[in-house]
Write an enzyme that holds these catalytic residues in place. Structure first.
Site, PDB file in Angstrom:
ATOM      1  N   CYS A  50       0.827  -1.212   0.000  1.00  0.00           N
ATOM      2  CA  CYS A  50       0.000   0.000   0.000  1.00  0.00           C
ATOM      3  C   CYS A  50       0.863   1.264   0.000  1.00  0.00           C
ATOM      4  CB  CYS A  50      -0.926  -0.013   1.211  1.00  0.00           C
ATOM      5  SG  CYS A  50      -1.682   1.566   1.609  1.00  0.00           S
ATOM      6  N   GLY A  51       0.704   2.094  -1.016  1.00  0.00           N
ATOM      7  CA  GLY A  51       1.496   3.325  -1.127  1.00  0.00           C
ATOM      8  C   GLY A  51       1.250   4.292   0.005  1.00  0.00           C
ATOM      9  N   HIS A  52      -0.015   4.452   0.427  1.00  0.00           N
ATOM     10  CA  HIS A  52      -0.316   5.361   1.525  1.00  0.00           C
ATOM     11  C   HIS A  52       0.283   4.853   2.839  1.00  0.00           C
ATOM     12  CE1 HIS A  52      -2.837   8.061  -0.730  1.00  0.00           C
ATOM     13  NE2 HIS A  52      -3.592   7.077  -1.159  1.00  0.00           N
ATOM     14  N   CYS A  53       0.351   3.528   2.991  1.00  0.00           N
ATOM     15  CA  CYS A  53       0.970   2.950   4.194  1.00  0.00           C
ATOM     16  C   CYS A  53       2.466   3.266   4.228  1.00  0.00           C
ATOM     17  CB  CYS A  53       0.755   1.439   4.227  1.00  0.00           C
ATOM     18  SG  CYS A  53      -0.982   0.930   4.175  1.00  0.00           S
TER      19      CYS A  53
END
Length: 529
Positions: A50-53
């Site tokens: 996950c990029g936001h993670c």
């Protein structure tokens, strides 16, 4: 050899320091004991892809180190390894953050995903709604956060105490609240009981409330006084400006020096209109694409625009003119007087509606959504959004269930490209789905369930005014058999797909919209507010 050994041990020591983490990595067999052992825990449910993670990780680590000193624990759970645990807490997207006071007392984390915001939010969670203040703690409390409110009232003033406590319970996620009945302390602070002082780390340093103690008046005072006269719009402040309930005036400029100069020049206007309009600068290099959302020409800076946040109406200032106090002052006065018409961006109204999903544009929004007696389900989407593309066939199938002459009089399933059309609500993630029930159009209901045909149909039935049963229940069941996966799997599947699509789209189409927000459905790959 001893020297080499010491050197090697030194390297190993440095490596161990480098990988040390104050974020606790929890598993299914350790989670319950951990949250039982700690009074307050912030848990991040994440996926490695996950990029936001990944963007959150360093902020989360920094917050964990600071909060450790306050006995507030931060933990993380890898949902690709602990899917059962994540499913048990209803995790459907990443990252999902939840506040635990034991395994059964769980609330969503609603703050921003920056270290300072996490620290501030969790510090507030660790304190009572109202802290008792005395002469020994007042100075420390005044600087405990960027904004704190302290009430000064007599010990027998139960009405003021109850009202202030009610406000604190409602806004404890936003501000720190303290109270004292020490008359000498009130005198030392230059206030006459009853009063409230909002201490802040900007502008004049404090504002004082001396009106009658009512919940509405105190809440309004807090929201107005907690905002800088000329602040700055960014990831940590955007949601606060949107929630303030008054229009926001944007000052776009590309350099810090130019923003500082314009802020100084326009400060008298911010003082004049305090409480009526918020003024804020915005970095046009980092967030210039947001100018398009305000119907300004991107790249033509400096620029100025006002947004009515409650109706998402945009009032761009003529970009051929200079930004001076006199000219902007006239524009703002005309805006307040209702003499400036909002700028409306809209695609043409479709000549014919093809397919079961009704296509909305800005020019027919009120007709299709508001000015009728139907339950209207609206998907706000972006053409480049991977989740929206995945939803499209299911949404078409859903709309077909209400396409009969009888049901179409009661229910409309519609969609609008929120990047090409101005809509009344500020949309912060795609897709956003809202139901506008007949007779209650001013109170739309957000949909946050699984994106299956069956669940959407149930949502319409349970929340719509007409309580309409979908037309073909057999079709719904068949669709679920084909598409339904274990609860955690949709988030993982969609997330992988979205990450791949984001890499492709971010170089080009993604920058068509800089819708602020940080949900897992806002496209990655460009700067967001």
């Amino acid at each position: 050899m001893r020297g080499f050994g010491n050197y090697a041990l030194g390297l190993l020591g440095a490596a161990s320091i480098a990988i040390a983490s104050d974020v606790h990595d929890l598993k299914k067999d350790t989670f319950k004991a951990f949250v039982e052992e700690h009074d307050l825990v912030l848990a991040e449910f994440f996926a490695p892809w996950c990029g936001h993670c990944k963007a959150l990780a360093p902020e989360y680590e920094n917050a964990a180190t600071t909060l450790k000193e306050k006995d507030i624990a931060l933990a993380k759970i890898d949902c690709t390894e602990e899917s059962d645990l994540c499913q048990s807490y209803g995790v459907e997207g990443y990252p999902t953050l939840k506040v635990f006071r034991g395994p059964d007392n769980v609330t969503p984390y609603t703050g921003q995903r920056k270290a300072d915001a996490i620290i501030s939010y969790m510090t507030k969670q660790s304190l009572p709604a109202v802290s008792t203040i005395d002469k020994d703690t007042i100075e420390e409390f005044k600087t405990a956060d960027k904004v704190v409110l302290v009430a000064y009232f007599a010990a027998d003033d139960k009405a003021s105490n109850e009202t202030f406590t009610s406000v604190a319970n409602g806004l404890r996620d936003n501000y720190l609240f303290g109270a004292t009945n020490d008359a000498d302390l009130a005198k030392a602070e230059g206030v006459i009981q009853p009063a409230i002082v909002l201490y802040k780390s900007f502008d004049e340093g404090k504002d004082t409330f001396t009106e009658k103690f009512t919940k509405e008046a105190i809440e309004s005072f807090a929201k107005v006084s907690a905002v800088p006269l000329v602040g700055e719009v960014g990831p940590e402040t955007y949601s606060g400006y949107m929630a303030a309930g008054i229009p926001l005036a944007y000052i776009f400029a590309e350099t810090a020096e130019e923003r500082e100069e314009l802020a100084k020049d326009l400060r008298p206007l911010a003082v004049k209109h305090k409480g009526a309009i918020n003024f804020a600068t915005i970095d046009a290099k980092a967030f210039g694409q947001h100018a398009a959302n305000l119907n300004l020409e991107v790249g033509k800076f400096p620029a100025f625009a006002i947004q009515k946040t409650d109706k998402n109406q945009k009032f761009p200032y003529d970009q051929s003119k200079k930004l001076t106090e006199e000219e902007i002052g006239k524009f703002v006065d005309d805006f307040i007087a209702g003499k400036v018409e909002p700028s409306i961006k809209s695609e043409p109204i479709p000549e014919t509606q093809e397919g079961p999903v009704t296509v909305i544009v800005a020019k027919n929004y009120d007709e299709v959504v508001i000015n009728n007696d139907k339950d209207v389900l609206v998907e706000f989407y972006a053409p480049w959004c991977g989740h929206c593309k995945a939803l499209a066939p299911k949404y078409e199938e859903l709309a077909a269930l209400y396409s009969s002459p009888e049901l179409s009089k009661l229910v409309t399933v519609a969609k609008v490209d929120a990047t090409a059309n101005d809509v009344p609500d500020e949309i912060q993630g795609f897709p956003t789905i809202k139901l506008f029930p007949a007779g209650k159009k001013d109170s739309p209901i957000d949909y946050s369930g699984s994106r299956t045909v069956e669940d959407l149909a149930v949502f319409i039935k349970e929340n719509g005014s007409h309580k309409v049963e979908a037309g073909e229940a057999e079709t719904i069941e068949l669709r679920d058999e084909e598409s339904e996966m274990p609860h955690q799997a949709p988030a993982a599947t969609e997330g992988v797909k979205e990450t791949v699509e984001s890499v492709v789209s971010s170089a080009g189409e993604a920058v068509k919209s800089a819708i602020p927000g940080d949900s897992d459905e806002v496209v990655e790959g460009h700067d967001e507010l």
